[in-house]
Scaffold this active site. Structure first.
Site, PDB file in Angstrom:
ATOM      1  N   ASP A 154     -18.218  75.709 -26.140  1.00 37.93           N
ATOM      2  CA  ASP A 154     -17.399  76.866 -25.750  1.00 37.93           C
ATOM      3  C   ASP A 154     -17.655  78.025 -26.712  1.00 37.93           C
ATOM      4  OD1 ASP A 154     -15.432  78.585 -24.850  1.00 37.93           O
ATOM      5  OD2 ASP A 154     -13.829  77.086 -24.867  1.00 37.93           O
ATOM      6  N   HIS A 227     -16.197  78.346 -13.592  1.00 39.15           N
ATOM      7  CA  HIS A 227     -15.637  79.225 -14.620  1.00 39.15           C
ATOM      8  C   HIS A 227     -16.607  80.348 -15.010  1.00 39.15           C
ATOM      9  CE1 HIS A 227     -13.172  80.451 -17.946  1.00 39.15           C
ATOM     10  NE2 HIS A 227     -14.093  80.156 -18.832  1.00 39.15           N
TER      11      HIS A 227
END
Ligand code: HEM
Length: 361
Positions: A154, A227
């Site tokens: 991330d 996403h």
């Protein structure tokens, strides 16, 4: 040699662009009625407090960014407001909701080690005792290769170098606040059992990247509700609009377990982050919300202005009367100051005495 005053140096931003660290503490506080003065007094001391902790561990890279919420701004400062500052806007989609939750102050504390973050958080909350209330706090940790608790790396596509500075820094569009930034935070809780019931391939389609190797899926394969597809946003000339994210995992095993991602996104204008959020929660097309949200629930949401370091060192004057406390009115009705202010505060605990105490003689 040419004469004339040297041009003023550009304002010094806070340490927004500190690279992702091993540990972080996220503190969100509300300012108690009458606590404005204590908060104002703290701001010029923030840099010194950070040095007090950070200098003892030079390799720890301790950094602290302070943010100020929309309502708090008017209680703390007279003069102009940052153009982009407003309360976090709640989003209610057909399936998922991004709530707006209270927040007057944000401290984003980062270091290689948690002890440094923890120590500074303690000094800051100690200074604010009786003046502000911690309404949310998370201790974030690095998880393997900067992965979130969903198991995906991330932060990969954050802008770098000049692009990073451009993404987070207010410029000529709001000259009085050049060098500033905005930040949106949201605390997400994951349903890890449901997530881990998916196959790795299904998870990769939800994120839009491969899990082990962190490579973006080809456009032909990447679903529109992934996403990455929904958070990729472009400007009028097709240019990519970017934000800087410093998400951290956090968690606890108590009470059956609570596992989450603390999302934090800095940007030169909150509009970019807000567009990403609309895509995620409402979908670009109805019914096509971000697949990650089926496994992640947003439980907080706040927006803050991030002033420059120069602003914090020398803040503008306080507003004549903090609008939300009505201090002037109440001060008139307060008892004649025969008691010592300390006794009065203890017996009454009200903002009236607090403001009386602070009235310059
Ligand atoms: C990309 C996780 C919330 C904006 C990513 C990636 C992961 C991830 C794994 C791919 C790697 C990377 O480039 O970082 C999460 C999780 C979240 C979350 C677990 C919360 C549950 C958000 C929110 C926003 C956001 C709320 C914005 C409002 C972005 C952007 C990218 C990204 C802009 C890069 C997209 C690109 O490839 O251009 N996120 N994210 N994320 N995320 Fe999130």
């Amino acid at each position: 040699a040419t004469g004339g005053p040297a041009p003023a140096p550009p304002p010094q931003p806070q340490d927004v662009l500190t690279p992702l660290t091993g540990a972080a503490v996220f503190l969100v506080l509300t300012i108690d009625p009458g606590g404005e003065r204590t908060v104002r007094d703290l701001l010029p001391d923030l840099a010194g407090l950070r040095r007090s902790v950070g200098f003892r561990a030079p390799d720890g890279g301790l950094a602290c960014v302070a943010g100020i919420g929309s309502d708090a701004w008017d209680r703390l400062f007279a003069g102009p407001r940052p153009a982009g500052l407003h309360p976090f806007r709640e989003l209610v989609g057909p399936r998922h909701r991004a709530p707006a939750t209270p927040g007057d102050l944000l401290f984003h504390i980062r270091a290689a080690r948690m002890d440094l973050c923890f120590e500074l958080a303690g000094l800051l909350t100690g200074r604010l005792a009786g003046a502000a209330t911690v309404v949310d706090s998370a201790e974030g940790f690095r998880y393997f290769d900067n992965r979130d608790l969903l198991g995906f790396v991330d932060g990969t596509e954050n802008p770098e170098g000049r692009a990073a500075a451009a993404a987070v820094t207010v410029g000529a569009e709001d000259p009085a606040f050049a060098g500033c930034s905005y930040v949106i935070v949201q605390k997400y809780l994951h349903d890890l059992d449901a997530w881990n019931a998916l196959t790795v391939e299904q998870q990769e389609l939800a994120v839009g990247r491969t899990k082990l190797t962190d490579v973006e899926l080809p456009d032909a394969v990447k679903p529109p509700d992934s996403h990455v597809a929904l958070t990729g946003v472009t400007g009028p000339d097709g240019e990519e609009l970017q934000i800087m994210r410093f998400n951290m995992p956090f968690g606890s095993f108590a009470g059956g377990g609570e596992f989450g991602t603390y999302f934090i996104g800095y940007a030169a204008t909150p509009a970019v982050t807000e567009e990403m959020l609309r895509n995620m929660f409402l979908g670009r097309r109805p019914g096509r919300h971000d697949r990650l949200l089926d496994f992640s629930t947003a439980v907080t949401g706040s927006l803050f202005h991030v002033p420059t370091a120069d602003f914090l060192d020398d803040p503008p004057p306080a507003p004549p009367v903090p609008p939300e406390t009505g201090a002037a009115e109440v001060a008139e009705a307060a008892p004649a100051p025969t008691e010592s202010p300390a006794t009065a505060t203890a017996s009454d605990g009200s903002l009236a005495i607090g403001s009386l105490k602070r009235t310059p003689a």
